[in-house]
Enzyme design. Structure first.
Site, PDB file in Angstrom:
ATOM      1  N   SER A  80      83.910  -8.049  24.687  1.00  0.00           N
ATOM      2  CA  SER A  80      84.611  -9.261  24.865  1.00  0.00           C
ATOM      3  C   SER A  80      85.887  -8.845  24.126  1.00  0.00           C
ATOM      4  O   SER A  80      86.141  -8.295  22.933  1.00  0.00           O
ATOM      5  CB  SER A  80      84.046 -10.360  24.287  1.00  0.00           C
ATOM      6  OG  SER A  80      84.815 -11.419  23.860  1.00  0.00           O
ATOM      7  N   TYR A  86      79.378 -15.120  17.200  1.00  0.00           N
ATOM      8  CA  TYR A  86      79.383 -14.527  18.843  1.00  0.00           C
ATOM      9  C   TYR A  86      80.324 -13.376  18.574  1.00  0.00           C
ATOM     10  O   TYR A  86      79.964 -12.440  19.006  1.00  0.00           O
ATOM     11  CB  TYR A  86      79.945 -15.530  19.614  1.00  0.00           C
ATOM     12  CG  TYR A  86      80.273 -14.928  21.036  1.00  0.00           C
ATOM     13  CD1 TYR A  86      81.637 -14.615  21.419  1.00  0.00           C
ATOM     14  CD2 TYR A  86      79.434 -14.518  21.929  1.00  0.00           C
ATOM     15  CE1 TYR A  86      82.126 -14.077  22.596  1.00  0.00           C
ATOM     16  CE2 TYR A  86      79.618 -13.749  22.972  1.00  0.00           C
ATOM     17  CZ  TYR A  86      80.808 -13.508  23.621  1.00  0.00           C
ATOM     18  OH  TYR A  86      81.274 -12.877  24.636  1.00  0.00           O
ATOM     19  N   LYS A 133      79.496  -9.308  19.220  1.00  0.00           N
ATOM     20  CA  LYS A 133      80.092  -8.300  20.146  1.00  0.00           C
ATOM     21  C   LYS A 133      80.789  -7.034  19.364  1.00  0.00           C
ATOM     22  O   LYS A 133      80.442  -5.841  19.990  1.00  0.00           O
ATOM     23  CB  LYS A 133      81.241  -8.806  20.882  1.00  0.00           C
ATOM     24  CG  LYS A 133      80.586  -9.779  22.021  1.00  0.00           C
ATOM     25  CD  LYS A 133      79.761  -9.159  22.969  1.00  0.00           C
ATOM     26  CE  LYS A 133      79.127 -10.205  23.988  1.00  0.00           C
ATOM     27  NZ  LYS A 133      78.299  -9.680  24.713  1.00  0.00           N
TER      28      LYS A 133
HETATM   29  C1  WQD Z   1      90.122 -21.398  26.703  1.00  0.00           C
HETATM   30  C2  WQD Z   1      91.210 -22.238  26.139  1.00  0.00           C
HETATM   31  C3  WQD Z   1      90.453 -23.850  24.285  1.00  0.00           C
HETATM   32  C4  WQD Z   1      88.116 -26.472  26.566  1.00  0.00           C
HETATM   33  C5  WQD Z   1      86.000 -17.417  26.072  1.00  0.00           C
HETATM   34  C6  WQD Z   1      84.382 -16.992  26.308  1.00  0.00           C
HETATM   35  C7  WQD Z   1      83.993 -15.975  25.262  1.00  0.00           C
HETATM   36  C8  WQD Z   1      85.033 -14.811  25.532  1.00  0.00           C
HETATM   37  C9  WQD Z   1      86.354 -15.319  25.601  1.00  0.00           C
HETATM   38  C10 WQD Z   1      83.820 -13.188  27.144  1.00  0.00           C
HETATM   39  C11 WQD Z   1      91.326 -22.548  24.334  1.00  0.00           C
HETATM   40  C12 WQD Z   1      91.138 -24.558  25.519  1.00  0.00           C
HETATM   41  C13 WQD Z   1      88.845 -25.192  26.262  1.00  0.00           C
HETATM   42  C14 WQD Z   1      88.454 -27.852  26.701  1.00  0.00           C
HETATM   43  C15 WQD Z   1      90.656 -26.884  25.757  1.00  0.00           C
HETATM   44  N1  WQD Z   1      84.674 -14.084  26.902  1.00  0.00           N
HETATM   45  N2  WQD Z   1      89.929 -25.613  25.961  1.00  0.00           N
HETATM   46  N3  WQD Z   1      89.708 -28.052  26.122  1.00  0.00           N
HETATM   47  O1  WQD Z   1      87.531 -19.745  23.730  1.00  0.00           O
HETATM   48  O2  WQD Z   1      89.092 -18.325  25.065  1.00  0.00           O
HETATM   49  O3  WQD Z   1      86.633 -17.867  24.779  1.00  0.00           O
HETATM   50  O4  WQD Z   1      86.820 -16.120  26.573  1.00  0.00           O
HETATM   51  O5  WQD Z   1      83.088 -12.730  26.359  1.00  0.00           O
HETATM   52  O6  WQD Z   1      82.863 -15.803  25.450  1.00  0.00           O
HETATM   53  O7  WQD Z   1      83.946 -18.482  25.451  1.00  0.00           O
HETATM   54  O8  WQD Z   1      87.507 -19.719  26.071  1.00  0.00           O
HETATM   55  O9  WQD Z   1      87.413 -21.645  27.979  1.00  0.00           O
HETATM   56  O10 WQD Z   1      86.545 -22.159  25.513  1.00  0.00           O
HETATM   57  O11 WQD Z   1      89.015 -21.788  26.059  1.00  0.00           O
HETATM   58  O12 WQD Z   1      91.665 -27.120  25.541  1.00  0.00           O
HETATM   59  O13 WQD Z   1      87.549 -28.841  27.146  1.00  0.00           O
HETATM   60  O14 WQD Z   1      91.086 -23.534  26.633  1.00  0.00           O
HETATM   61  O15 WQD Z   1      91.134 -24.579  23.165  1.00  0.00           O
HETATM   62  O16 WQD Z   1      92.592 -22.582  24.060  1.00  0.00           O
HETATM   63  P1  WQD Z   1      87.853 -19.001  24.907  1.00  0.00           P
HETATM   64  P2  WQD Z   1      87.463 -21.388  26.449  1.00  0.00           P
END
Ligand code: WQD
Length: 340
Positions: free
Chosen positions: A126, A151, A155
């Site tokens: 990741s 998490y 990784k």
């Molecule tokens: C993306 C953006 C949130 C929900 C993910 C996976 C992790 C890894 C990397 C593979 C952030 C914002 C989210 C909401 C929001 N992938 N958000 N409101 O944290 O980048 O991590 O990708 O291994 O496993 O979890 O992804 O989709 O949670 O967040 O504003 O209700 O969307 O703050 O900026 P993240 P995410």
């Protein structure tokens, strides 16, 4: 044709890779205990591929049960290891559950590779290993940063476990660092289907649009970015699945055991949360009910990939953009909501 073992083959990325491998002519079997997926995914993989997918319901942490399966399968040419818990926020609440599951399952996969001479491993890593990068875009030489969540730590430790055991396991390993997987299969039969409430942005958007949630919150609008919201590199899950088949082919042809290689898998395009919401509204023709709220602890401000290496060495060319991601995610949500 080569035989491939998928761990977590009925999960989100696993199921899309299952389809791509079957369509590429591989013999495939999966081990999945359905801890974050449903058995009906197998029926949908059959509908798409026209082939009967094989899955053994087993917990990867149960070494004896796993060994019975691997022994009876005979010679296996490669394993693609997807199975892991992957919710950043949940891992902060339950770190020991994440260390136990994510590290012990990998340990058993490595034990099977060693004992049954499985020569190649593709590992689901990741972009979280980069933490909050100073330089953007990030390439494979960008140094790992201290993990910002349990998490992310699993990784980083997973990559190190693989690399430091190569002489013992005698494998050729490909470490794939995903950016933000999103979207659904264009057939509409499979997509992101979490057992519990979605936490990732794109399914939260579609669940809000379909009415499963009254509104969604944008976590933070005061970041030092062009519109104050976080930047991510959203990669369509079908492009990501294709990259796994290409990584497998690369390993079998150019990565004799023991050895390893690392690839970033992102589309090199940074999209803010508000831009993702606007893309959804354009793709769906629907206004989204959202509010601006406080930052989410542990969030990285901005990250997107330099994927030159995967393009040059794997021959990988991502085909889909954020609009296609939102379109396919929306079609999937509408279909999923009817079936539920
Ligand atoms: C993306 C953006 C949130 C929900 C993910 C996976 C992790 C890894 C990397 C593979 C952030 C914002 C989210 C909401 C929001 N992938 N958000 N409101 O944290 O980048 O991590 O990708 O291994 O496993 O979890 O992804 O989709 O949670 O967040 O504003 O209700 O969307 O703050 O900026 P993240 P995410």
């Amino acid at each position: 044709m080569a035989k491939v073992w998928l761990t977590g083959g009925t999960g989100y990325i696993g199921s899309h890779t299952f389809v791509d491998l079957l369509e590429s002519g591989y013999e495939v079997f999966s081990t999945d205990n359905f801890s974050n997926s449903s058995p009906h995914v197998l029926e949908n993989i059959r509908k798409i591929s026209g082939k009967e997918p094989i899955n053994y319901e087993v917990d990867l942490c149960d070494r004896d049960a796993l060994e019975l399966i691997i022994r009876q399968e005979g010679q296996i040419d490669a394993v693609i290891h997807f199975a892991a818990y992957k919710a950043v926020g949940e891992s902060v609440q339950e770190p020991l559950k994440y260390f136990d599951n994510n590290l012990n399952s990998l340990l058993n996969v490595l034990r099977m590779c060693k004992k049954y001479h499985i020569p190649h491993l593709v590992y689901s890593s990741s972009c979280t290993v980069y933490g909050n990068p100073e330089q953007l875009p990030v390439d494979e030489n960008t140094p790992m940063a201290p993990a910002t969540s349990p998490y992310g730590l699993t990784k980083q430790m997973g990559e190190d476990m693989i690399i430091h055991s190569l002489q013992a396991t005698r494998i050729g390993a490909v470490l794939l660092r995903y950016f933000n997987p999103a979207g659904a299969h264009e057939s509409g039969y499979i997509g992101e289907d979490p057992r519990n409430a979605a936490l990732n942005l794109v399914p939260v958007i579609t669940e809000t649009a379909i009415g499963k949630r009254e509104k969604m919150t944008v976590f933070g609008s005061d970041y030092p970015t062009r519109d104050g919201t976080c930047v991510r590199d959203y990669i369509h899950v079908m492009d990501l699945a294709r990259a796994h088949t290409q990584a497998l082919e690369y390993a079998r042809q150019h990565l004799p055991p023991p050895g390893y290689d690392v690839f970033n898998l992102g589309v090199e395009n940074g999209v803010t949360v508000l831009e993702a919401i606007q893309a959804f509204e354009r793709a769906s023709g629907q206004k989204l009910n959202y509010q601006l709220g406080p930052r989410r602890p542990g969030d990285v401000v901005a990250i997107y990939a330099d994927a030159t290496k995967a393009k040059k060495i794997l021959g990988w060319t991502p085909q889909r953009d954020i609009l296609n991601i939102m379109n396919t995610a929306w079609q999937w949500e509408k279909k999923r909501s009817i079936e539920q």
